[in-house]
Design an enzyme around this catalytic site. Structure first.
Site, PDB file in Angstrom:
ATOM      1  N   CYS A 334      32.572  47.167  31.900  1.00 23.01           N
ATOM      2  CA  CYS A 334      31.463  46.113  30.954  1.00 23.01           C
ATOM      3  C   CYS A 334      30.345  46.561  30.597  1.00 23.01           C
ATOM      4  O   CYS A 334      29.878  45.969  29.774  1.00 23.01           O
ATOM      5  CB  CYS A 334      31.000  46.685  32.238  1.00 23.01           C
ATOM      6  SG  CYS A 334      32.438  46.621  33.800  1.00 23.01           S
ATOM      7  N   ARG A 363      41.460  55.890  34.868  1.00 22.24           N
ATOM      8  CA  ARG A 363      40.311  56.155  36.397  1.00 22.24           C
ATOM      9  C   ARG A 363      41.103  57.051  37.167  1.00 22.24           C
ATOM     10  O   ARG A 363      42.475  57.067  37.324  1.00 22.24           O
ATOM     11  CB  ARG A 363      41.325  54.823  37.549  1.00 22.24           C
ATOM     12  CG  ARG A 363      39.681  53.461  36.742  1.00 22.24           C
ATOM     13  CD  ARG A 363      39.685  53.013  37.508  1.00 22.24           C
ATOM     14  NE  ARG A 363      38.805  51.602  36.612  1.00 22.24           N
ATOM     15  CZ  ARG A 363      39.031  49.777  37.731  1.00 22.24           C
ATOM     16  NH1 ARG A 363      39.174  49.405  38.767  1.00 22.24           N
ATOM     17  NH2 ARG A 363      38.141  48.831  36.920  1.00 22.24           N
ATOM     18  N   GLN A 381      43.750  46.443  31.408  1.00 23.45           N
ATOM     19  CA  GLN A 381      42.636  45.197  32.098  1.00 23.45           C
ATOM     20  C   GLN A 381      42.486  44.058  31.308  1.00 23.45           C
ATOM     21  O   GLN A 381      41.783  43.935  30.565  1.00 23.45           O
ATOM     22  CB  GLN A 381      41.327  45.696  32.438  1.00 23.45           C
ATOM     23  CG  GLN A 381      40.962  46.459  33.565  1.00 23.45           C
ATOM     24  CD  GLN A 381      39.895  46.695  34.375  1.00 23.45           C
ATOM     25  OE1 GLN A 381      38.466  46.718  33.693  1.00 23.45           O
ATOM     26  NE2 GLN A 381      39.510  45.904  35.874  1.00 23.45           N
ATOM     27  N   ASP A 383      40.069  41.913  30.728  1.00 19.60           N
ATOM     28  CA  ASP A 383      39.275  41.175  31.313  1.00 19.60           C
ATOM     29  C   ASP A 383      37.603  40.713  30.813  1.00 19.60           C
ATOM     30  O   ASP A 383      38.403  40.375  29.342  1.00 19.60           O
ATOM     31  CB  ASP A 383      38.576  43.406  31.062  1.00 19.60           C
ATOM     32  CG  ASP A 383      36.969  43.711  32.144  1.00 19.60           C
ATOM     33  OD1 ASP A 383      37.243  43.125  33.128  1.00 19.60           O
ATOM     34  OD2 ASP A 383      36.814  44.978  32.354  1.00 19.60           O
ATOM     35  N   HIS A 385      34.075  39.051  30.701  1.00 13.79           N
ATOM     36  CA  HIS A 385      32.169  39.200  31.406  1.00 13.79           C
ATOM     37  C   HIS A 385      31.501  37.457  30.805  1.00 13.79           C
ATOM     38  O   HIS A 385      31.162  37.108  29.732  1.00 13.79           O
ATOM     39  CB  HIS A 385      31.718  39.843  30.739  1.00 13.79           C
ATOM     40  CG  HIS A 385      32.487  41.747  31.099  1.00 13.79           C
ATOM     41  ND1 HIS A 385      32.671  42.666  30.197  1.00 13.79           N
ATOM     42  CD2 HIS A 385      31.761  42.181  32.923  1.00 13.79           C
ATOM     43  CE1 HIS A 385      33.447  43.435  31.696  1.00 13.79           C
ATOM     44  NE2 HIS A 385      32.875  43.775  32.524  1.00 13.79           N
ATOM     45  N   LYS A 465      32.340  38.209  45.923  1.00  9.81           N
ATOM     46  CA  LYS A 465      33.707  37.610  45.008  1.00  9.81           C
ATOM     47  C   LYS A 465      33.792  37.562  45.206  1.00  9.81           C
ATOM     48  O   LYS A 465      33.986  37.082  47.008  1.00  9.81           O
ATOM     49  CB  LYS A 465      33.803  39.369  44.288  1.00  9.81           C
ATOM     50  CG  LYS A 465      34.376  40.151  45.976  1.00  9.81           C
ATOM     51  CD  LYS A 465      35.201  41.247  44.811  1.00  9.81           C
ATOM     52  CE  LYS A 465      35.242  41.926  46.165  1.00  9.81           C
ATOM     53  NZ  LYS A 465      36.730  43.242  46.069  1.00  9.81           N
ATOM     54  N   HIS A 511      31.800  39.144  36.092  1.00 10.94           N
ATOM     55  CA  HIS A 511      32.972  40.134  35.858  1.00 10.94           C
ATOM     56  C   HIS A 511      33.769  39.180  36.191  1.00 10.94           C
ATOM     57  O   HIS A 511      34.220  38.962  37.442  1.00 10.94           O
ATOM     58  CB  HIS A 511      33.385  41.384  36.662  1.00 10.94           C
ATOM     59  CG  HIS A 511      32.045  42.559  36.487  1.00 10.94           C
ATOM     60  ND1 HIS A 511      32.058  43.472  35.097  1.00 10.94           N
ATOM     61  CD2 HIS A 511      31.027  42.555  37.420  1.00 10.94           C
ATOM     62  CE1 HIS A 511      30.936  44.004  35.505  1.00 10.94           C
ATOM     63  NE2 HIS A 511      29.750  43.296  36.557  1.00 10.94           N
TER      64      HIS A 511
END
Ligand SMILES: [Zn+2]
Ligand SMILES: [Zn+2]
Length: 644
Positions: A334, A363, A381, A383, A385, A465, A511
């Protein structure tokens, strides 16, 4: 007294009536099945007296909360058996899990299969004797003194973490007492069938610097048949285990010497990943996204601005020293996308911005929780945005949800478990923004006519979410997609856009991960399809098998024709009998086998076999290519019968 039942009806009961008595008044079936009760939203022992005006629900095994009570009570029964057979064993914790329960014990030696049998036999007696569970409350100091006297260091540690002034409960059945919040079954006799499924080492609190404990897993049910069904499913799950199939099909590996939780994709696994990535990129471009790339490390200041060094520190790798400054391996993409957003002044005309990235993140996970591809430390990921104006938010959310589901369907997942998580007590951002974001999420779910449950107050502090779990062929739910609002980062980074009236405003930021991570999704796909992937995903789609070496040349020509049509093909030129060659391709779960002998070579044809389905007849080569091309393009992902 009056109480209200779940259907909203009011019922008169005499003062002092317990949950068990209420169940009996409602009907003998419910009395037999009743395990616990919910009073004003809290799960309690069935023997608890009802309060005037309360909302009351009786829990049976059909309710997940009822099953938790059942399985946790079974853990107590197991702990009693262990303590009687192995008196020096120390008790740690014994919670219910997704299916069943475990208990962690401190003991020098691991439990052997013979130990488990002895424990099961002792448990059978305890169950048969139908001991009542009784609860006793003690002030904290007394509870501590008691556990000190009993020399239970793990229980004492649990107590130390509780706030002062709490009253502590102990539950006793038969001769066994355990520190426990409860609630519990009325008595041990409710446990009609049980099995201890495995024993394994587990660190106290999942922490490798703490002692290694011995964990015993078990399952239990109120009926024999439920246990039999479970054991069948367990057998099936073992066959589908992605770690086992990953080895057998040569898809991926994980190496202790490289570090736990880091995945190596072998050529066949990488083929499949390539197909997924190509498809993913194509769909994103078609869906109005732009794709971006960002680095794997950045100065730690970026993570301080984003707030991750605060609320996310425990999940991050330690920083590394570069040029007298600290750099951080990225746990998220992000802040990078935000930097790119800030690289120029954005106008309302630039929005919505939809940026997606296959971003590899790292992570920190405790070693004890790592599990094959499903729980790792390095993963990519998928991902994205979204940055949009408040007016665009509703249509953006609708769009992203529809996009998500349409992609999941192409992978063969048509059954979902969806959760909407709303504003927690501690939250950043304007309450009005939270409300409009929650409304947008709800409306998107409703316009897709999806069933969903709501976790009131269960959202992250920075936004509401939607979580989408996909259900696999065995009915197991796997977390994949998340659509997550963020009111925190736009504020921390001071994100802006220039609106129609020339005023600077803050954009909404969302996200979104769709497959979740490629590693985890790969693991889920392997288990869902038991390694027998549909044609469009299979690493090797077609194996051409010449009956003898005389047809090798024709076999190679067939393979070349298929390759030109964009299919992934091998020629099985093993020096073996036809039956052995077919068996080999079956074990490799290649979806299509084309057998060619003299007859086929003469006729420019192929004899088609499908994995798990056998002979499909002979067709001309051109027709065969056409059919396979169509199937490949249509991404038919329906699971095929798997008989092995
Ligand atoms: Zn308990
Ligand atoms: Zn993000």
């Amino acid at each position: 007294m009056h109480i209200t039942l779940p259907d909203g009806s009011r019922r008169e009961v005499s003062s002092g009536t317990t949950g068990a008595e209420l169940a009996a008044q409602i009907g003998p079936g419910l009395a037999r099945g009743a395990l616990a009760l919910v009073m004003n939203g809290r799960v309690r022992d069935l023997g608890t007296p009802l309060e005037d005006g309360a909302t009351v629900e009786i829990l049976t095994f059909d309710d997940p909360r009822g099953r938790e009570v059942f399985w946790h009570s079974s853990a107590h029964v197991m702990a009693q058996a262990v303590r009687e057979l192995f008196p020096d064993t120390l008790l740690a914790i014994g919670p219910p899990i997704e299916e069943g329960f475990y208990y962690d014990f401190d003991r020098g030696t691991p439990f052997s299969p013979a130990d488990l049998e002895a424990i099961e036999a002792r448990m059978a007696d305890i169950v048969k004797q139908d001991h009542r569970f009784a609860c006793r409350e003690l002030p904290l100091a007394e509870a501590k003194a008691r556990l000190e006297a009993e020399r239970e260091p793990y229980k004492l540690e649990i107590l130390r973490d509780l706030p002062d002034g709490d009253r502590i409960t102990f539950y006793t059945h038969s001769t066994f007492t355990d520190l426990c919040r409860g609630p519990h079954l009325p008595s041990t006799g409710r446990i009609k069938a049980f099995k201890l499924t495995s024993a394994a080492g587990a660190y106290w609190r999942g922490d490798s610097t703490r002692p290694m404990l011995q964990r015993i897993y078990g399952v239990s049910y109120p009926e024999r048949k439920l246990l039999d069904d479970y054991l069948k499913r367990l057998e099936e799950a073992k066959k589908r285990d992605h770690r086992k199939l990953g080895r057998e099909l040569d898809l991926f590996s994980i190496h202790e010497e490289a570090g736990p939780g880091l995945v190596f994709w072998h050529p066949k696994g990488a083929r499949l990943r390539g197909v997924v990535e190509d498809y993913w990129r194509k769909r994103h471009y078609e869906g109005g996204y732009e794709l971006v790339y960002s680095p794997h490390v950045a100065k730690i200041g970026l993570w301080e601005t984003s707030g991750h060094t605060g609320f996310y520190r425990e999940s991050m790798f330690s920083p590394m020293e570069v040029d007298q400054g600290a750099y951080q391996l990225k746990p998220m993409n992000c802040p990078f996308h935000i930097l790119m957003y800030q690289s120029s002044l954005r106008s309302y005309r630039d929005l919505p911005i939809r940026w997606a990235e296959l971003g590899t993140v790292y992570r920190y996970e405790l070693p004890g929780v790592l599990h094959g591809l499903l729980r790792v430390r390095g993963f990519t990921q998928d991902d994205a945005h979204l940055f949009c104006t408040p007016e665009q938010m509703n249509s953006e959310i609708k769009g992203v949800l529809a996009f998500t589901l349409s992609m999941l369907r192409d992978f063969g997942f048509r059954d979902y478990k969806i959760m909407l998580s709303t504003r927690p007590e501690k939250a950043v951002g304007e309450p009005a923004d939270w409300e409009s974001a929650e409304t947008a999420l709800r409306q998107a779910l409703e316009s897709e006519q999806l069933a969903y449950s709501v976790d009131e107050g269960g959202g992250a502090f920075y936004g509401p979410k939607i979580d989408v779990q996909v259900k696999d062929v065995m009915g197991r739910a796997w977390q994949c997609s998340t659509i997550q609002f963020d009111f925190n980062m736009p504020q921390r980074f001071g994100l802006e856009f220039v609106d129609k009236d020339g005023q600077r405003r803050r954009p909404f930021m969302v996200h979104r991960a769709l497959l979740g991570s490629l590693e985890r999704f790969f693991g889920i796909l392997i288990e869902h399809y038991a390694g027998a992937f549909p044609l469009w995903l299979a690493p090797v789609q077609v194996a051409v098998i010449p009956i003898t070496d005389h047809q090798l040349e024709y076999a190679r020509r067939v393979a070349e024709t298929l390759r030109e049509a964009g299919l992934r093909v091998t020629v099985n030129d093993h020096n073996e009998k036809l039956g052995a060659k077919i068996r080999f391709e079956e074990t490799q779960k290649v979806p299509v086998m084309l057998v060619v002998g003299e007859k086929e070579a003469q006729a420019n044809a192929v004899a088609v076999r499908r994995h798990g389905l056998g002979d499909q007849g002979t067709v001309g080569l051109n027709e065969c290519v056409q059919r396979l091309e169509d199937e490949n393009r249509s991404r038919l992902a329906a699971p095929r019968p798997e008989k092995e």
